[in-house]
Design a protein around this motif. Structure first.
Motif, PDB file in Angstrom:
ATOM      1  N   ASP A   1       6.080  49.607  45.540  1.00  0.00           N
ATOM      2  CA  ASP A   1       6.620  50.373  44.565  1.00  0.00           C
ATOM      3  C   ASP A   1       8.145  50.038  44.480  1.00  0.00           C
ATOM      4  OD1 ASP A   1       4.590  52.196  44.486  1.00  0.00           O
ATOM      5  OD2 ASP A   1       5.145  53.431  45.795  1.00  0.00           O
ATOM      6  N   THR A   2       8.745  49.200  45.149  1.00  0.00           N
ATOM      7  CA  THR A   2      10.291  48.756  45.019  1.00  0.00           C
ATOM      8  C   THR A   2      10.047  47.240  44.613  1.00  0.00           C
ATOM      9  OG1 THR A   2      10.161  47.870  47.332  1.00  0.00           O
ATOM     10  CG2 THR A   2      11.048  50.280  47.160  1.00  0.00           C
ATOM     11  N   LEU A   3       9.179  46.497  44.617  1.00  0.00           N
ATOM     12  CA  LEU A   3       9.177  45.337  44.333  1.00  0.00           C
ATOM     13  C   LEU A   3       8.604  45.109  43.026  1.00  0.00           C
ATOM     14  CD1 LEU A   3       9.651  42.376  45.109  1.00  0.00           C
ATOM     15  CD2 LEU A   3       7.861  42.135  46.306  1.00  0.00           C
ATOM     16  N   GLN A   4       7.359  45.664  42.560  1.00  0.00           N
ATOM     17  CA  GLN A   4       6.812  45.512  41.369  1.00  0.00           C
ATOM     18  C   GLN A   4       7.517  45.596  40.043  1.00  0.00           C
ATOM     19  OE1 GLN A   4       2.762  47.298  41.481  1.00  0.00           O
ATOM     20  NE2 GLN A   4       2.542  46.554  39.188  1.00  0.00           N
ATOM     21  N   PRO A   5       8.456  46.667  39.930  1.00  0.00           N
ATOM     22  CA  PRO A   5       9.171  46.629  38.723  1.00  0.00           C
ATOM     23  C   PRO A   5      10.369  45.472  38.734  1.00  0.00           C
ATOM     24  CG  PRO A   5       9.276  48.812  40.093  1.00  0.00           C
ATOM     25  CD  PRO A   5       8.565  47.796  41.048  1.00  0.00           C
ATOM     26  N   VAL A   6      10.690  44.877  39.738  1.00  0.00           N
ATOM     27  CA  VAL A   6      11.533  43.888  39.621  1.00  0.00           C
ATOM     28  C   VAL A   6      10.811  42.739  39.221  1.00  0.00           C
ATOM     29  CG1 VAL A   6      13.083  42.280  41.230  1.00  0.00           C
ATOM     30  CG2 VAL A   6      13.126  44.612  41.359  1.00  0.00           C
ATOM     31  N   LEU A   7       9.595  42.302  39.815  1.00  0.00           N
ATOM     32  CA  LEU A   7       8.832  41.354  39.483  1.00  0.00           C
ATOM     33  C   LEU A   7       8.296  41.440  37.846  1.00  0.00           C
ATOM     34  CD1 LEU A   7       6.408  40.802  42.675  1.00  0.00           C
ATOM     35  CD2 LEU A   7       8.916  39.856  42.047  1.00  0.00           C
ATOM     36  N   GLU A   8       8.196  42.550  37.442  1.00  0.00           N
ATOM     37  CA  GLU A   8       7.830  42.898  36.223  1.00  0.00           C
ATOM     38  C   GLU A   8       8.923  42.239  35.031  1.00  0.00           C
ATOM     39  OE1 GLU A   8       6.332  46.591  35.949  1.00  0.00           O
ATOM     40  OE2 GLU A   8       4.242  46.408  36.153  1.00  0.00           O
ATOM     41  N   ARG A   9      10.095  42.783  35.692  1.00  0.00           N
ATOM     42  CA  ARG A   9      11.200  42.640  34.707  1.00  0.00           C
ATOM     43  C   ARG A   9      11.338  40.959  34.389  1.00  0.00           C
ATOM     44  NH1 ARG A   9      16.382  42.180  35.874  1.00  0.00           N
ATOM     45  NH2 ARG A   9      15.985  42.759  38.035  1.00  0.00           N
ATOM     46  N   LEU A  10      11.527  40.585  35.812  1.00  0.00           N
ATOM     47  CA  LEU A  10      12.006  38.911  35.618  1.00  0.00           C
ATOM     48  C   LEU A  10      10.774  38.311  35.192  1.00  0.00           C
ATOM     49  CD1 LEU A  10      13.674  38.473  38.988  1.00  0.00           C
ATOM     50  CD2 LEU A  10      14.603  38.583  37.034  1.00  0.00           C
ATOM     51  N   SER A  11       9.587  38.499  35.154  1.00  0.00           N
ATOM     52  CA  SER A  11       8.438  37.556  34.669  1.00  0.00           C
ATOM     53  C   SER A  11       8.510  37.792  33.129  1.00  0.00           C
ATOM     54  CB  SER A  11       7.085  38.448  35.045  1.00  0.00           C
ATOM     55  OG  SER A  11       6.839  39.409  34.677  1.00  0.00           O
ATOM     56  N   ARG A  12       9.229  38.791  32.481  1.00  0.00           N
ATOM     57  CA  ARG A  12       9.482  38.784  31.088  1.00  0.00           C
ATOM     58  C   ARG A  12      10.519  38.051  30.488  1.00  0.00           C
ATOM     59  NH1 ARG A  12       9.338  45.060  30.234  1.00  0.00           N
ATOM     60  NH2 ARG A  12       9.084  44.963  32.594  1.00  0.00           N
ATOM     61  N   LEU A  13      11.553  37.436  31.400  1.00  0.00           N
ATOM     62  CA  LEU A  13      12.538  36.907  30.836  1.00  0.00           C
ATOM     63  C   LEU A  13      12.063  35.327  30.547  1.00  0.00           C
ATOM     64  CD1 LEU A  13      15.171  38.050  33.667  1.00  0.00           C
ATOM     65  CD2 LEU A  13      14.818  38.782  31.069  1.00  0.00           C
TER      66      LEU A  13
END
Length: 124
Positions: A112-124
């Motif tokens: 729950d804490t890591l997935q949003p961060v990975l989603e955001r960075l994978s779109r950059l």
């Protein structure tokens, strides 16, 4: 970076943490390669990942070669994206790595804490 490349290198001394982080990375369509710190530089050079996720401990000097390699890559081409998973004390005790980390995620790490961060960075 090659178009469509979705590899993620996960570096942690804990096998359990490597599994949790790898499963979370798979949830955002990254292909994880999870290794201990001693194998990280070689894995970085051979897989050329889109993202590197590092779980760090203050007393872990085994990450220094990886951090140096990542700093060199950043100076050359700004890839891969780098996520640091650490507690507040460890992050303060680490040598300054200005501009090396795209995100810092506090422990304890959960999907729950890591997935949003990975989603955001994978779109950059």
């Amino acid at each position: 970076m090659r178009s469509g490349d979705n590899r993620a290198l996960i570096v942690s001394t804990s096998p359990i943490s490597r599994i949790v982080i790898a499963r979370t990375a798979e949830g955002v369509y990254l292909r994880p390669d999870a290794v201990p710190p001693e194998a990280a530089v070689r894995a970085l050079r051979t897989s050329d990942p889109r993202m590197v996720i590092i779980e760090a401990a203050a007393s872990d000097d085994s990450l220094k070669p990886l951090m140096s390699e990542l700093a060199l890559r950043r100076r050359e081409r700004q890839m891969p994206r780098v996520v640091l998973i650490t507690d507040a004390m460890t992050h303060r005790d680490m040598p300054p790595m200005e501009g090396l980390f795209d995100a810092v995620v506090p422990k304890p790490v959960t999907p729950d804490t890591l997935q949003p961060v990975l989603e955001r960075l994978s779109r950059l």
